[in-house]
Design an enzyme around this catalytic site. Structure first.
Site, short mmCIF file in Angstrom:
data_model
loop_
_atom_site.label_atom_id
_atom_site.label_comp_id
_atom_site.label_asym_id
_atom_site.label_seq_id
_atom_site.Cartn_x
_atom_site.Cartn_y
_atom_site.Cartn_z
N GLN A 104 -84.01 38.78 -26.09
CA GLN A 104 -85.47 38.72 -27.44
C GLN A 104 -85.84 38.16 -27.96
O GLN A 104 -86.73 38.40 -28.29
CB GLN A 104 -84.69 40.90 -28.30
N ASN A 105 -85.53 37.24 -28.04
CA ASN A 105 -85.15 35.94 -28.95
C ASN A 105 -87.01 35.34 -28.42
O ASN A 105 -86.89 35.10 -27.03
CB ASN A 105 -84.66 34.86 -28.59
N ASP A 107 -87.35 31.89 -29.89
CA ASP A 107 -86.77 30.76 -29.68
C ASP A 107 -87.23 29.64 -28.76
O ASP A 107 -86.73 28.36 -28.77
CB ASP A 107 -85.60 30.62 -31.27
N HIS A 122 -89.94 39.28 -25.22
CA HIS A 122 -90.78 38.68 -26.66
C HIS A 122 -91.50 38.08 -26.85
O HIS A 122 -91.93 37.59 -27.96
CB HIS A 122 -90.24 39.70 -28.04
N CYS A 151 -108.56 28.88 -30.81
CA CYS A 151 -108.31 28.86 -29.32
C CYS A 151 -109.37 27.10 -29.28
O CYS A 151 -110.47 26.81 -29.22
CB CYS A 151 -109.01 29.94 -29.07
N CYS A 154 -112.57 28.99 -26.82
CA CYS A 154 -113.02 29.12 -26.85
C CYS A 154 -113.65 29.24 -28.34
O CYS A 154 -115.04 29.91 -28.81
CB CYS A 154 -113.40 30.99 -26.68
N GLY A 191 -75.31 39.92 -29.85
CA GLY A 191 -75.79 39.80 -31.41
C GLY A 191 -78.13 40.63 -31.06
O GLY A 191 -78.39 39.81 -31.74
N ASN A 217 -70.56 41.69 -31.00
CA ASN A 217 -72.08 41.68 -32.53
C ASN A 217 -71.09 41.64 -34.09
O ASN A 217 -69.91 42.05 -33.41
CB ASN A 217 -72.68 42.62 -32.66
P1 NAD Z 1 -82.26 42.01 -35.34
O1 NAD Z 1 -81.77 40.79 -37.10
O2 NAD Z 1 -82.45 43.33 -35.85
O3 NAD Z 1 -79.75 41.67 -35.45
C1 NAD Z 1 -79.31 40.64 -35.07
C2 NAD Z 1 -77.68 40.53 -34.97
O4 NAD Z 1 -77.30 40.20 -34.65
C3 NAD Z 1 -77.09 42.27 -35.64
O5 NAD Z 1 -77.04 43.26 -35.25
C4 NAD Z 1 -76.35 41.28 -36.23
O6 NAD Z 1 -75.08 41.20 -36.85
C5 NAD Z 1 -75.77 40.15 -35.40
N1 NAD Z 1 -75.32 38.75 -35.53
C6 NAD Z 1 -75.29 38.27 -36.49
N2 NAD Z 1 -74.94 36.91 -36.43
C7 NAD Z 1 -73.99 36.94 -35.78
C8 NAD Z 1 -73.30 36.35 -34.71
N3 NAD Z 1 -72.93 34.70 -35.02
N4 NAD Z 1 -72.33 36.55 -33.26
C9 NAD Z 1 -72.87 37.42 -33.08
N5 NAD Z 1 -73.70 38.51 -33.40
C10 NAD Z 1 -74.21 37.70 -34.81
O7 NAD Z 1 -81.75 40.62 -34.16
P2 NAD Z 1 -82.42 41.67 -32.74
O8 NAD Z 1 -81.27 42.87 -32.18
O9 NAD Z 1 -83.33 40.62 -31.63
O10 NAD Z 1 -84.25 42.51 -33.69
C11 NAD Z 1 -85.29 41.79 -32.40
C12 NAD Z 1 -86.48 41.39 -33.19
O11 NAD Z 1 -85.89 40.38 -33.35
C13 NAD Z 1 -86.18 40.40 -31.80
O12 NAD Z 1 -88.16 41.76 -31.83
C14 NAD Z 1 -87.12 39.41 -31.61
O13 NAD Z 1 -87.70 39.16 -30.79
C15 NAD Z 1 -86.62 39.29 -33.26
N6 NAD Z 1 -86.52 38.14 -33.11
C16 NAD Z 1 -85.73 36.79 -33.07
C17 NAD Z 1 -84.97 35.07 -34.09
C18 NAD Z 1 -85.26 34.36 -32.47
O14 NAD Z 1 -85.96 34.44 -31.57
N7 NAD Z 1 -83.80 33.74 -32.56
C19 NAD Z 1 -84.70 35.31 -34.33
C20 NAD Z 1 -84.90 36.83 -35.75
C21 NAD Z 1 -86.04 37.46 -34.98
ZN ZN Z 2 -109.86 31.94 -26.53
#
Ligand code: NAD
Ligand code: ZN
Length: 250
Positions: A104-105, A107, A122, A151, A154, A191, A217
């Site tokens: 879902q990240n 990054d 995502h 853009c 365009c 996570g 988690n």
């Molecule tokens: P969230 O922020 O809702 O939850 C993060 C979870 O990770 C929590 O349950 C927390 O307890 C756990 N956590 C924190 N540190 C940890 C560690 N060191 N080890 C294990 N677990 C740990 O994140 P989510 O569920 O991914 O939420 C979804 C949305 O957040 C998505 O849409 C995503 O795109 C976005 N998001 C992405 C990033 C990224 O790309 N790094 C950062 C923030 C949010």
């Molecule tokens: Zn465009």
């Protein structure tokens, strides 16, 4: 043996006996790389909740504000390096017949750690998509030169190429994740707070299909009670212990 050590050894056994694994990661796996998560005090940006900012409605109401938030997020990620959790997952690919890594990240840290074929549910923080012609530009500028960015084709304003609350994830992506779950023996959920759909239901889909589900988690999550093994520790510390043979928990 402590309870955690016991769970680690159970998880290792499940993974060693599997040839096909699905992994679902969330913001928690990147927390130890210094990338802020959403659901925690440090995840807040100027007292806004992500649900108030990560919507198309919020974007059209105030594109500059939303881009300021993304500029801040890009800045938080720009110097981040993968941590041992990301590397352990990428090494897993060398030891198993099939690994499907779904994140879902946004990054890009899994790819930086060497994982291939990552399914980014995502989207990606480093892509800008035109709101008019749909053109996608890779852009690594931090800070961005112009907010909102325009853009190159365009001239219309661009938006982050990410999936916001209320937006659909491409059906073909969902299909490939469901197919991977159907074909795997073990699913690892790492996570993620388990509150953002459809990712939140993926573990339930795996359980309904009688797969072994392992969660790592730091905190409680809504569906943990249904999973087979739940480890409440940091992913960067636990994942390297799951896939190599000669380490013990310190
Ligand atoms: P969230 O922020 O809702 O939850 C993060 C979870 O990770 C929590 O349950 C927390 O307890 C756990 N956590 C924190 N540190 C940890 C560690 N060191 N080890 C294990 N677990 C740990 O994140 P989510 O569920 O991914 O939420 C979804 C949305 O957040 C998505 O849409 C995503 O795109 C976005 N998001 C992405 C990033 C990224 O790309 N790094 C950062 C923030 C949010
Ligand atoms: Zn465009």
């Amino acid at each position: 043996m402590t309870e955690t050590e016991d769970k680690i050894s159970q998880a290792r056994e499940e993974i060693e006996n599997a040839s096909n694994i699905v992994i679902l990661t969330g913001a928690g796996i990147s927390a130890e790389s210094g990338v802020p998560i959403f659901r925690g005090q440090e995840g807040l940006w100027q007292n806004y909740r992500p649900e108030e900012l990560a919507t198309l409605e919020a974007f059209w109401k105030d594109p500059k504000l939303i881009w300021e938030w993304y500029d801040w997020r890009r800045n938080a990620v720009k110097d981040a390096k993968p941590n041992p959790g990301h590397y352990a997952l990428s090494e897993l690919e060398n030891n198993l017949q099939k690994v499907t890594l779904v994140t879902q990240n946004i990054d890009g840290l899994h790819q930086m750690a060497g994982s291939s074929g990552v399914i980014e549910m995502h989207g990606n923080l480093w892509q800008i998509r035109c709101t008019k012609c749909g053109d996608i530009e890779q852009n690594f500028d931090v800070p961005l030169r112009e907010l909102p960015p325009k853009c190159k084709k365009c001239g219309e304003i661009g938006r982050p190429n990410v999936v916001w609350f209320g937006e659909m994830i491409e059906m073909s992506l969902i299909d490939s994740i469901l197919k991977a779950i159907e074909e795997c023996q073990v699913m690892l959920i790492i996570g993620t707070s388990g509150v953002v759909e459809p990712a939140a239901s993926m573990g339930l889909v795996a359980k309904q299909a009688n797969k072994t589900v392992i969660e790592i988690n730091l905190d409680e999550t809504p569906s943990a009670g249904l999973y087979d093994i739940v480890i409440r520790e940091k992913s960067g510390e636990i994942l390297p212990l799951l896939f190599t043979s000669n380490r013990t928990l310190s």
